[in-house]
Motif scaffolding. Sequence first.
Motif, PDB file in Angstrom:
ATOM      1  N   GLN A   1    -108.802  -8.153  49.544  1.00 20.31           N
ATOM      2  CA  GLN A   1    -107.163  -7.649  48.894  1.00 20.31           C
ATOM      3  C   GLN A   1    -107.852  -6.942  47.837  1.00 20.31           C
ATOM      4  O   GLN A   1    -107.086  -5.579  47.932  1.00 20.31           O
ATOM      5  N   ALA A   2    -108.704  -6.831  47.125  1.00 20.69           N
ATOM      6  CA  ALA A   2    -109.592  -5.683  46.450  1.00 20.69           C
ATOM      7  C   ALA A   2    -109.752  -4.648  47.835  1.00 20.69           C
ATOM      8  O   ALA A   2    -110.058  -3.347  47.327  1.00 20.69           O
ATOM      9  N   GLU A   3    -110.892  -4.893  48.691  1.00 17.24           N
ATOM     10  CA  GLU A   3    -110.790  -3.152  48.951  1.00 17.24           C
ATOM     11  C   GLU A   3    -109.555  -2.816  50.217  1.00 17.24           C
ATOM     12  O   GLU A   3    -109.876  -1.842  50.348  1.00 17.24           O
ATOM     13  N   GLU A   4    -109.057  -3.732  50.873  1.00 16.04           N
ATOM     14  CA  GLU A   4    -107.921  -2.958  51.266  1.00 16.04           C
ATOM     15  C   GLU A   4    -107.293  -2.517  50.300  1.00 16.04           C
ATOM     16  O   GLU A   4    -106.157  -0.776  50.728  1.00 16.04           O
ATOM     17  N   ASP A   5    -106.478  -2.705  48.917  1.00 14.21           N
ATOM     18  CA  ASP A   5    -105.837  -2.130  48.036  1.00 14.21           C
ATOM     19  C   ASP A   5    -106.446  -2.754  46.870  1.00 14.21           C
ATOM     20  O   ASP A   5    -106.334  -3.316  46.267  1.00 14.21           O
ATOM     21  N   TYR A   6    -107.887  -1.832  47.106  1.00 14.73           N
ATOM     22  CA  TYR A   6    -108.768  -1.217  44.788  1.00 14.73           C
ATOM     23  C   TYR A   6    -107.695  -1.441  44.434  1.00 14.73           C
ATOM     24  O   TYR A   6    -107.856  -2.291  42.994  1.00 14.73           O
ATOM     25  N   GLU A   7    -106.456   0.309  43.607  1.00 13.76           N
ATOM     26  CA  GLU A   7    -105.550   0.454  42.791  1.00 13.76           C
ATOM     27  C   GLU A   7    -104.671  -0.872  42.111  1.00 13.76           C
ATOM     28  O   GLU A   7    -104.512  -1.616  41.486  1.00 13.76           O
ATOM     29  N   GLY A   8    -104.176  -1.673  43.734  1.00 12.62           N
ATOM     30  CA  GLY A   8    -103.059  -2.517  44.360  1.00 12.62           C
ATOM     31  C   GLY A   8    -103.769  -4.417  42.969  1.00 12.62           C
ATOM     32  O   GLY A   8    -102.810  -4.628  42.559  1.00 12.62           O
ATOM     33  N   TYR A   9    -105.278  -4.171  43.038  1.00  5.50           N
ATOM     34  CA  TYR A   9    -105.850  -5.189  42.923  1.00  5.50           C
ATOM     35  C   TYR A   9    -105.549  -5.322  41.967  1.00  5.50           C
ATOM     36  O   TYR A   9    -105.548  -6.302  41.302  1.00  5.50           O
ATOM     37  N   TRP A  10    -106.299  -4.733  41.493  1.00  4.41           N
ATOM     38  CA  TRP A  10    -106.275  -4.649  39.832  1.00  4.41           C
ATOM     39  C   TRP A  10    -104.348  -4.508  38.445  1.00  4.41           C
ATOM     40  O   TRP A  10    -105.046  -4.772  37.791  1.00  4.41           O
ATOM     41  N   ALA A  11    -104.205  -3.782  38.960  1.00  2.00           N
ATOM     42  CA  ALA A  11    -102.463  -3.060  38.667  1.00  2.00           C
ATOM     43  C   ALA A  11    -101.988  -5.219  38.916  1.00  2.00           C
ATOM     44  O   ALA A  11    -101.381  -5.163  37.649  1.00  2.00           O
ATOM     45  N   ASN A  12    -102.266  -5.692  39.635  1.00  2.00           N
ATOM     46  CA  ASN A  12    -101.768  -6.593  39.884  1.00  2.00           C
ATOM     47  C   ASN A  12    -101.995  -7.934  38.617  1.00  2.00           C
ATOM     48  O   ASN A  12    -101.370  -8.366  37.566  1.00  2.00           O
ATOM     49  N   HIS A  13    -103.152  -8.028  38.576  1.00  2.00           N
ATOM     50  CA  HIS A  13    -103.962  -8.447  37.917  1.00  2.00           C
ATOM     51  C   HIS A  13    -103.373  -8.183  36.140  1.00  2.00           C
ATOM     52  O   HIS A  13    -103.061  -9.004  35.208  1.00  2.00           O
ATOM     53  N   ALA A  14    -104.281  -7.100  35.950  1.00  2.00           N
ATOM     54  CA  ALA A  14    -103.334  -6.421  34.753  1.00  2.00           C
ATOM     55  C   ALA A  14    -102.270  -6.805  33.973  1.00  2.00           C
ATOM     56  O   ALA A  14    -101.755  -7.042  33.161  1.00  2.00           O
ATOM     57  N   ARG A  15    -100.454  -6.632  35.105  1.00  2.00           N
ATOM     58  CA  ARG A  15     -99.375  -6.562  34.857  1.00  2.00           C
ATOM     59  C   ARG A  15     -99.023  -8.085  34.939  1.00  2.00           C
ATOM     60  O   ARG A  15     -98.737  -9.240  33.944  1.00  2.00           O
ATOM     61  N   LYS A  16    -100.128  -9.254  35.572  1.00  2.00           N
ATOM     62  CA  LYS A  16    -100.152 -10.792  35.294  1.00  2.00           C
ATOM     63  C   LYS A  16    -101.152 -11.205  33.863  1.00  2.00           C
ATOM     64  O   LYS A  16    -100.305 -12.117  33.099  1.00  2.00           O
ATOM     65  N   LEU A  17    -101.982 -11.039  33.262  1.00  2.88           N
ATOM     66  CA  LEU A  17    -102.825 -11.089  32.531  1.00  2.88           C
ATOM     67  C   LEU A  17    -102.446 -10.410  31.458  1.00  2.88           C
ATOM     68  O   LEU A  17    -103.385 -11.550  30.269  1.00  2.88           O
ATOM     69  N   LEU A  18    -101.874  -9.512  31.198  1.00  2.75           N
ATOM     70  CA  LEU A  18    -102.015  -8.875  30.180  1.00  2.75           C
ATOM     71  C   LEU A  18    -100.293  -8.650  29.685  1.00  2.75           C
ATOM     72  O   LEU A  18     -99.391  -8.258  30.531  1.00  2.75           O
ATOM     73  N   ASP A  19     -99.886  -8.448  28.432  1.00  3.35           N
ATOM     74  CA  ASP A  19     -98.658  -8.018  27.816  1.00  3.35           C
ATOM     75  C   ASP A  19     -98.684  -6.675  27.338  1.00  3.35           C
ATOM     76  O   ASP A  19     -99.638  -5.883  26.631  1.00  3.35           O
ATOM     77  N   TRP A  20     -97.747  -5.716  27.834  1.00  6.08           N
ATOM     78  CA  TRP A  20     -98.290  -4.950  27.969  1.00  6.08           C
ATOM     79  C   TRP A  20     -96.386  -4.079  27.014  1.00  6.08           C
ATOM     80  O   TRP A  20     -95.336  -4.399  26.751  1.00  6.08           O
ATOM     81  N   HIS A  21     -97.246  -3.333  26.429  1.00  6.78           N
ATOM     82  CA  HIS A  21     -95.379  -2.960  25.185  1.00  6.78           C
ATOM     83  C   HIS A  21     -94.910  -2.136  26.310  1.00  6.78           C
ATOM     84  O   HIS A  21     -93.452  -1.991  25.926  1.00  6.78           O
ATOM     85  N   LYS A  22     -96.083  -1.139  26.552  1.00  4.24           N
ATOM     86  CA  LYS A  22     -95.202  -0.171  27.924  1.00  4.24           C
ATOM     87  C   LYS A  22     -95.727   0.063  28.879  1.00  4.24           C
ATOM     88  O   LYS A  22     -97.099  -0.437  29.091  1.00  4.24           O
ATOM     89  N   PRO A  23     -95.087  -0.607  29.820  1.00  2.00           N
ATOM     90  CA  PRO A  23     -96.554  -0.538  31.350  1.00  2.00           C
ATOM     91  C   PRO A  23     -96.228   0.067  31.667  1.00  2.00           C
ATOM     92  O   PRO A  23     -96.067   1.379  31.157  1.00  2.00           O
ATOM     93  N   PHE A  24     -97.317   0.300  32.084  1.00  2.00           N
ATOM     94  CA  PHE A  24     -98.666   1.249  32.925  1.00  2.00           C
ATOM     95  C   PHE A  24     -98.072   1.910  34.195  1.00  2.00           C
ATOM     96  O   PHE A  24     -97.179   0.776  34.955  1.00  2.00           O
ATOM     97  N   SER A  25     -97.606   3.299  34.604  1.00  2.00           N
ATOM     98  CA  SER A  25     -97.294   3.402  35.487  1.00  2.00           C
ATOM     99  C   SER A  25     -98.433   3.871  36.838  1.00  2.00           C
ATOM    100  O   SER A  25     -98.316   4.337  37.763  1.00  2.00           O
ATOM    101  N   THR A  26     -99.585   4.836  36.200  1.00  2.00           N
ATOM    102  CA  THR A  26    -100.755   5.270  36.751  1.00  2.00           C
ATOM    103  C   THR A  26    -101.642   3.916  36.531  1.00  2.00           C
ATOM    104  O   THR A  26    -101.954   3.327  35.941  1.00  2.00           O
ATOM    105  N   VAL A  27    -103.067   3.462  37.505  1.00  2.00           N
ATOM    106  CA  VAL A  27    -104.324   2.209  38.266  1.00  2.00           C
ATOM    107  C   VAL A  27    -105.072   3.379  37.560  1.00  2.00           C
ATOM    108  O   VAL A  27    -105.301   3.932  36.382  1.00  2.00           O
TER     109      VAL A  27
END
Length: 653
Positions: A33-59
């Motif tokens: 997963q991380a190899e095929e979509d590096y940014e997507g892999y980290w972004a998914n985890h970042a959305r799932k595992l952290l609470d954002w006051h303002k969501p990010f739009s760039t990875v």
Amino acid sequence: MSENAQKLYYPPEALVKNAAVPGMEAYQALVKQAEEDYEGYWANHARKLLDWHKPFSTVLDESDAPFFKWFADGELNVSYNCLDRQVNNGLGDKVAIIFEGDDGKVSKVTYKELLGKVCKMANALKSVGVKCGDRVVIYLPMSVEGIVAMQACARIGATHSVVFGGFSAQSLRDRLESSGAVALITSDGQFRGGKALPLKPIADEALSMGGCEAVKNVLVVKRTGGEVTMVAGRDQWVEEVMAQQPDTCEPEWVGAEHPLFLLYTSGSTGKPKGVQHSSGGYLLQAVLSMQYTFDIKPDDVFWCTADIGWVTGHTYIAYGPLASGATQVVFEGVPTYPDAGRFWQMIQNHKVSIFYTAPTAIRSLIKAADANEKVHPKNYDLSSLRIMGSVGEPINPAAWEWYHENVGGGRCPIVDTFWQTETGAHMITPMPGATPLLPGSCTLPFPGIQATVVDETGTEVPWGQGGILVVKRPWPSMIRTVWGDPERFKSSYYPADFQGKLYLAGDGAIRDAETGYFTITGRIDDVLNVSGHRMGTMEIESALVAHEKVAEAAVVGRPDDTTGEAIVAFVVLKGPRPTGDEAVATIKELAAWVGKEIGPIAKPKDIRFGENLPKTRSGKIMRRLLRQLAKGEEITQDTSTLENPAILDQLKG
Ligand code: WT7
């Protein structure tokens, strides 16, 4: 795999079933997963595992490489993610910290209580004028207050820099000055091994040395009751300031790249570097590794034996466990007091299920158990353990096997986690419910981490061939820069040798020809690893030559059964070369001096005197030869270029 087949340890079925990474296929799927979509892999985890006051739009932002940015337009607060989030999710009454003092006294703090304390401390900091973006140095022992102080800084957006309580006044002063700290949080003293040791007096000395005039406030925690002098207008008891503060404090929402902390660590040259970490990317990997590497579950009792003065104590005490809503043990003391069964006793008492410690501790406890059967782990009920970890230095297979058998009862996977102050979180490590274990190998990269081994030109070498450990792509929890010295960041970690494209860890590594498993072969620079603590040889040399009697000094490492490496110093005095009692006295004096200049961990184990150091005709110190001398080996190197071969006899030790 055939060659190593009999040496591999497979994860127990029961663990695999409920693991975050259940089996090698699951691991490989994550890697893919991380190899095929590096940014997507980290972004998914970042959305799932952290609470954002303002969501990010760039990875990942690579436009100013190697100054990488992650989730840059997102906003969050680290302390909110560690505390409020748990309270809001119904974990307010869950125990966050089981604190055990050096004296054995135990106290518990729930998430709700911890949040209240952090808010009071945050308000206390604000009341003395600390603002978002300011630096605060924390010079505290292992304590609830230490964690509260770190979290309080995070809450108001102040960048903390924790200085290990074993560091000297000089080292503290250097860090206060370099970070430009406006406040210092310390304590009267600390208990270790039944003794009360002073901290505030050392802090006073540091502050009086000059260079840290920016420090306007010193907040003092009462711990030992030892005598302290309070400077009017500068020093206050933290309890008194906190008592006047409300127990709520609105978190400061900061950008994901906002510097959460600086942590000074040794490099091969010059003064320690202030490794700057981010908020969002750092916390993401702290939480993700708690899940993947430690398989943390709601009922676990987690215990990391590190000190908050090191990065392990940041990621796996102050941030990772709290951001995961875990219950953790925090220990003030040392593993050998009141006896060397202390760790096992504590695992039994607190029903620790995940235990994370250093090879040097294991090796010293093996020795202790060999010498005294009473402190052998077999005398304790360690059945609560399910996963064990190792960190800080390579673990030798014999120690690994003892740990596995005698502490883990043969049923607990050992995660040998390779990482660094600079990497923020685990880089190469087994997944406990997936990776077959090979003692002495940290096995395979954390899913998403693109580690590999290259030669001097940056070309990947085949498995089975040793080389230099690098990371090919930036990762969220990586170092952002060296505080105040971006050039040093570039030259240390993204050197021109590799066209600035590869992260240089500073370690050598080799991948097993069949499994691809990594084994770390040791530092490739002049950095020593003593009991899992990083020491620059140059730092120790500078400390030695600062002594009035010393003309010249060279420091090298020597393998040591207990501490991994030991420090050996070759010294040329300004006066005649001492012998007999005079040599013994001078050795003592110099060791004590280094302890005072840097800290007791930097004291050389062996000091030898020569009328000169072995040098080439061009005056270069022959370090390889010194390393052989330190080990007591026969000199096999060509010494024909030596100016004065006779000094080799003097330095033999
Ligand atoms: C250096 C980093 C990261 C936690 C504590 C040390 C060595 C670390 C391992 C391991 C072999 C290891 C490396 C590394 N190291 N973990 N599992 N196996 N070596 O952090 O003070 O930044 O030191 O410690 O040499 O570069 P640090």
